[in-house]
Design a protein around this motif. Structure first.
Motif, mmCIF file in Angstrom:
data_model
loop_
_atom_site.group_PDB
_atom_site.id
_atom_site.type_symbol
_atom_site.label_atom_id
_atom_site.label_comp_id
_atom_site.label_asym_id
_atom_site.label_seq_id
_atom_site.Cartn_x
_atom_site.Cartn_y
_atom_site.Cartn_z
ATOM 1 N N LYS A 637 0.805 -1.384 -0.004
ATOM 2 C CA LYS A 637 -0.254 0.040 0.071
ATOM 3 C C LYS A 637 0.832 1.099 -0.362
ATOM 4 N N HIS A 638 0.645 2.518 -0.642
ATOM 5 C CA HIS A 638 1.440 3.695 -1.241
ATOM 6 C C HIS A 638 0.207 4.725 -0.713
ATOM 7 N N ARG A 639 1.380 5.632 -0.671
ATOM 8 C CA ARG A 639 -0.036 6.651 -0.009
ATOM 9 C C ARG A 639 0.534 8.060 -1.405
ATOM 10 N N LEU A 640 -0.002 8.706 -2.025
ATOM 11 C CA LEU A 640 1.290 9.684 -2.797
ATOM 12 C C LEU A 640 0.012 11.219 -2.630
ATOM 13 N N LEU A 641 1.019 12.407 -2.469
ATOM 14 C CA LEU A 641 0.876 13.251 -2.069
ATOM 15 C C LEU A 641 1.036 14.636 -3.385
ATOM 16 N N VAL A 642 0.310 14.819 -4.126
ATOM 17 C CA VAL A 642 1.203 15.667 -5.513
ATOM 18 C C VAL A 642 0.549 16.850 -5.062
ATOM 19 N N LEU A 643 1.342 17.749 -5.446
ATOM 20 C CA LEU A 643 1.407 19.416 -5.920
ATOM 21 C C LEU A 643 0.642 19.614 -6.845
ATOM 22 N N VAL A 644 -0.368 20.694 -7.285
ATOM 23 C CA VAL A 644 -0.547 20.820 -8.268
ATOM 24 C C VAL A 644 -0.299 22.406 -8.334
ATOM 25 N N LYS A 645 0.728 23.094 -9.265
ATOM 26 C CA LYS A 645 -0.013 24.158 -8.984
ATOM 27 C C LYS A 645 0.572 25.252 -10.728
ATOM 28 N N ASP A 646 -0.125 26.613 -10.079
ATOM 29 C CA ASP A 646 0.080 27.402 -11.585
ATOM 30 C C ASP A 646 1.281 28.406 -11.478
ATOM 31 N N ASN A 647 1.204 28.597 -12.833
ATOM 32 C CA ASN A 647 1.936 30.024 -13.514
ATOM 33 C C ASN A 647 2.592 31.277 -12.977
ATOM 34 N N GLY A 648 1.323 31.504 -11.924
ATOM 35 C CA GLY A 648 1.060 32.627 -11.573
ATOM 36 C C GLY A 648 2.187 33.943 -10.547
ATOM 37 N N GLU A 649 1.662 35.121 -10.872
ATOM 38 C CA GLU A 649 2.488 35.391 -9.845
ATOM 39 C C GLU A 649 1.627 36.003 -8.801
ATOM 40 N N PRO A 650 1.560 35.545 -7.352
ATOM 41 C CA PRO A 650 1.876 34.198 -6.427
ATOM 42 C C PRO A 650 1.459 33.591 -7.433
ATOM 43 N N PRO A 651 2.275 32.669 -7.155
ATOM 44 C CA PRO A 651 2.013 30.643 -7.849
ATOM 45 C C PRO A 651 0.862 30.972 -6.537
ATOM 46 N N ARG A 652 -0.161 30.190 -6.806
ATOM 47 C CA ARG A 652 -1.238 29.318 -6.611
ATOM 48 C C ARG A 652 -1.257 27.564 -6.711
ATOM 49 N N SER A 653 -1.608 26.368 -5.779
ATOM 50 C CA SER A 653 -1.547 25.389 -5.750
ATOM 51 C C SER A 653 -2.606 24.500 -4.478
ATOM 52 N N ALA A 654 -2.593 23.402 -5.250
ATOM 53 C CA ALA A 654 -4.085 22.683 -4.467
ATOM 54 C C ALA A 654 -3.237 20.977 -4.830
ATOM 55 N N THR A 655 -3.158 20.561 -3.505
ATOM 56 C CA THR A 655 -2.751 18.865 -3.698
ATOM 57 C C THR A 655 -3.899 17.735 -4.102
ATOM 58 N N ALA A 656 -3.498 16.779 -4.578
ATOM 59 C CA ALA A 656 -4.456 15.245 -4.519
ATOM 60 C C ALA A 656 -3.537 14.305 -4.215
#
Length: 798
Positions: A637-656
């Protein structure tokens, strides 16, 4: 105690010094030496060792030294040779001046025993200076009646040298009037006297220049000269004489005050005061004295006030010249006044209007009269204005003129005119008068405001603050005054659905545009409207321009993950076979961003993993792939945390968050991750039912396939097929099992199946797929298809 003892020897030395000083003064000799001045440094004076009767080495042993009375080191003693040498060049004139002989006194000191020898050094003079007169020229005034034999003492020359090298004689240049007499003084110096040998006559020869020469006694002799300028003074025996008895001259009537009219000249052959002539008016009227003045020394006659030909045509002046002795002479000066064109024309303005309304027809601006005080040709006149002006002069009666416009004027083309009216007479030389007029063209409202641009594009970044200044429009009016005052306004929008009044406003005075509320790029990306500019003339004129507002996107939206869902429901578990190759596609994180442009450019990054290095995320597409081969030691069993980040200034992000389960085959039962089991016990029961149902259907389907394959293989067991697989119990014919592209598979696959009769598990094996063009397909697509096949059927493909 040591200090006291060391002082006694010094006291004894001082005592012995005085004792030996007295001895040396009593018993030493007196040496006299000499040297020529200007001798080079190091010149030999005397050998002291030989002169004192001492050995050469004794001078150095006894510390012999030379001391001068004035503490100047003129001499230098060479202790090795005993020679006394000059330490510098000696200048006798600098050392002793005029004193002769020039003696320098010095002492020779020696120790063990202490002795002092007194000596003197005579600096012998060399003739290195020439006689010099203080004045290069001497003026001597002698009356012409001076008696013969009279002597005049002259200034003597100076010579720093002494003895025979000093001045010994004076001479004068050859002449028939004077000779030089040498006289002496009590100081032993000589000076020259100039003696008159012959009577002087100033009228015959008024001046003489003689050269006085001073000679010294050097060898060779040196000399110096001075000029003696003799002026013979006169006795007044002659009266002045004018060069002309009558002087005639012509003077223009416009000659300025101070102008030179004429110069009279009288000569007197006498000299001095007797030859000095003074000029003055003689027997003239008061009018002449107020009109003219004479310089008493030069005889120049100047104009004292202006002349007028119309009043006086000529003047007669009597001039007298008197010398210093009282003798005089007279002459006459005739001054003729010349008539010239000295009156410029005059311009008399009768009426004048500075302003004229533009677009007016021919209009009279000024009425004036010209005149000239002169007569004849000097009184004739012409009148004109400069060319290239929309004006003209119309002559009238009695030298009257009218200044008029040629037609309608345009203020916007030219608002001001400088008109120069020139009046010239026909005299010689011609005189003219200029009169400047300034005419202003008053404005009429005949020009509408004009925007600097027909269309304006403004940029506003979303989420702006209310009442933000977003730009300006500008319009100019070529008119002036109130006709050029512009008022701005918003015109009703053509799009009736656009709430323009709630979006922007405009400053009526300066055209500044303001955003009334915060704009949202996601809701409204652009809008346009029209603005109007109206002047304040009567009637008012207006124009309009288009304004386009573009809303710029700001990075105000964070990325949103579409897959896997992050809404708190049961997590989605991705199944990965342990036999997966590196780069195996596990799943793909799908996300979107509500912004645009680079603010919506998304990048993916693996922030955290149960086992780092096992999985990787592609930064640009969010694909999660295996980074290496899987092994039995890897956790299931594995748990992965992926960061999704845009290219804005300042950048914003979300995780999955992803859950990955490693399985050996697709038939392995689904295992719930322990992390989610406690929190989702209620939801897992439904998941179990679904898994059981899926497993049952898959098992039934698999059993049907196996039965079908077994029947077909038994029927064809005796067929000749060498392309199949061999088993220990006997060959079975090869058969191709078709798996259509139904369900989640993207295309059909064919697998070659071999039944192993000796297998204790009675299992069957899938061999490699029979796909001729499999190498030409996209490897990532193949991996995706493998993953799809696994998820659909639940068993491993080898």
């Amino acid at each position: 105690m040591a200090v006291t003892e060391s002082c006694f020897p010094r006291q004894r030395q001082v005592l012995f010094l005085f004792v030996f000083w007295g001895v040396s003064l009593a018993g030493s000799g007196f040496g006299r030496y000499s040297v020529m001045e200007e001798a080079e440094r190091g010149s030999f004076v005397v050998n002291l060792a030989k002169d004192l009767g001492l050995a050469v080495g004794e001078l150095a042993a006894r510390g012999t030294r030379v001391v001068s009375d004035d503490n100047e080191q003129y001499l230098l003693l060479d202790s090795q040779t005993g020679n006394l040498l000059t330490n510098e060049k000696l200048d006798r004139e600098q050392l002793c001046g005029s004193t002769e002989p020039c003696i320098l006194y010095f002492q020779i000191l020696m120790d063990d025993p202490f002795q002092i020898y007194r000596a003197e050094l005579r600096v012998r003079d060399t003739n290195d200076h020439s006689p010099v007169f203080q004045e290069k020229e001497t003026a001597l005034k002698i009356p012409e009646n001076t008696a013969e034999g009279t002597a005049f003492r002259l200034e003597r020359a100076q010579d720093p040298d002494g003895g025979l090298n000093s001045i010994q004689n004076y001479t004068i240049s050859p002449n028939s009037f004077f000779h030089i007499k040498i006289s002496g003084s009590d100081e032993g110096m000589i000076y020259p006297e100039l003696v008159l040998d012959k009577a002087l006559d100033r009228e015959e020869q008024g001046e003489l220049s003689l050269t006085l020469t001073a000679l010294d006694g050097g060898s060779p002799p040196r000399s110096g000269t001075s000029t003696v300028h003799i002026v013979v003074l006169d006795v007044n025996d002659n009266a002045p004489q004018f060069t002309q008895a009558l002087y005639e001259t012509q003077v223009p009537e416009n000659s300025p005050v101070g102008s030179l009219i004429v110069k009279v000249s009288a000569e007197d052959v006498d000299s001095g005061v007797n030859g000095e002539v003074a000029y003055s008016f003689f027997d003239v009227s008061e009018n002449i004295r107020t009109t003219f003045q004479i310089n008493p020394f030069s005889g120049e006659i100047f104009l004292r006030e202006l002349l007028d030909y119309e009043l006086v045509h000529s003047y007669k002046l009597n001039i007298q010249a008197i010398d210093g002795g009282g003798l005089s002479a007279r002459c006459r000066v005739l001054v003729e006044v010349l008539d010239i064109n000295d009156n410029p024309p005059e311009l008399i303005m009768s009426s004048f209007s500075n302003y004229i309304a533009e677009n007016s027809p021919e209009t009279a601006l000024a009425v004036f009269k010209i005149k000239d005080r002169d007569s004849g040709e000097n009184g004739k006149m012409v009148c004109y204005i400069q060319e290239n002006l929309p004006f003209l002069l119309k002559p009238s009666v009695e030298n009257f003129y009218i200044l008029m416009t040629e037609g309608a004027l345009d203020r916007e083309s030219r608002a001001e005119y400088n008109i120069i009216i020139t009046v010239t007479d026909l005299g010689t030389p011609r005189l003219k008068t200029e009169h400047n007029l300034t005419v202003w063209v008053s404005d009429v409202n005949d020009n509408a405001p004009a925007f600097t641009q027909t269309a304006y594009t403004l940029f506003v970044r979303e989420n702006n603050s209310p009442a933000l200044h977003i730009g300006s429009v500008s319009a100019t009016d070529r008119d002036s005054g109130t006709n050029a005052q512009v008022t701005y306004s918003l015109l009703p929008p053509q799009d009736t659905h656009l709430p323009l009044a709630s979006l922007v406003s405009i400053n009526a005075d300066n055209g500044h545009l303001f955003a009334l509320r915060s704009l949202d790029y996601e809701a409204l990306q652009a809008f346009e409207f029209r603005v109007g500019a109206t002047d304040r003339g009567s009637p008012a004129l207006s124009s309009e321009a288009l304004v386009r507002v573009l809303v710029l996107d700001a990075n105000d939206n964070s990325p949103f993950v579409l897959y896997p869902l992050q809404n708190g429901s049961a997590p989605c578990t991705e199944l990965v076979p342990r036999a997966a190759e590196p780069g195996y596609l596990v799943t793909k994180v799908v996300a979107v961003d509500g912004d645009s442009g680079q603010n919506a450019w998304l990048s993916f990054q693996l922030l955290k993993a149960t086992e780092p290095g096992l999985f990787g995320v592609w930064a640009h597409n969010g694909e999660v792939r295996t980074a290496r081969l899987l092994s039995e030691r890897d956790a299931a069993k594995h748990r992965l945390l992926v960061l999704v980040k845009d290219n804005g200034e300042p950048p914003r992000s979300a995780t999955a968050t992803l859950h990955v389960l490693l399985v050996d085959g697709f038939s392995q039962p689904y295992l719930q991750l322990p992390e989610a089991a406690p929190a989702q016990a209620q939801a897992d029961s439904l998941t179990v039912y679904l898994v059981v149902a899926l497993a049952s259907v898959s098992s039934l389907f698999l059993f049907s396939v196996l039965l079908f394959v077994a029947v077909r293989l038994c029927r064809r067991s005796r067929a000749a097929s060498v392309g199949g697989c061999s088993v220990p119990e006997g060959p079975f014919p090869g058969h191709l099992v078709d798996v259509s592209g139904t369900g989640t598979l993207s295309q059909s696959y064919q697998y070659e199946v071999c039944l192993s009769g000796g297998s204790e598990t009675s299992a069957f094996k899938f061999l490699k797929p029979i796909i001729p063009d499999i190498q030409a397909q996209d490897p990532r697509k193949k991996v995706e298809e493998n993953s799809t096949f696994r998820n659909s059927f639940g068993f491993n493909i080898q």
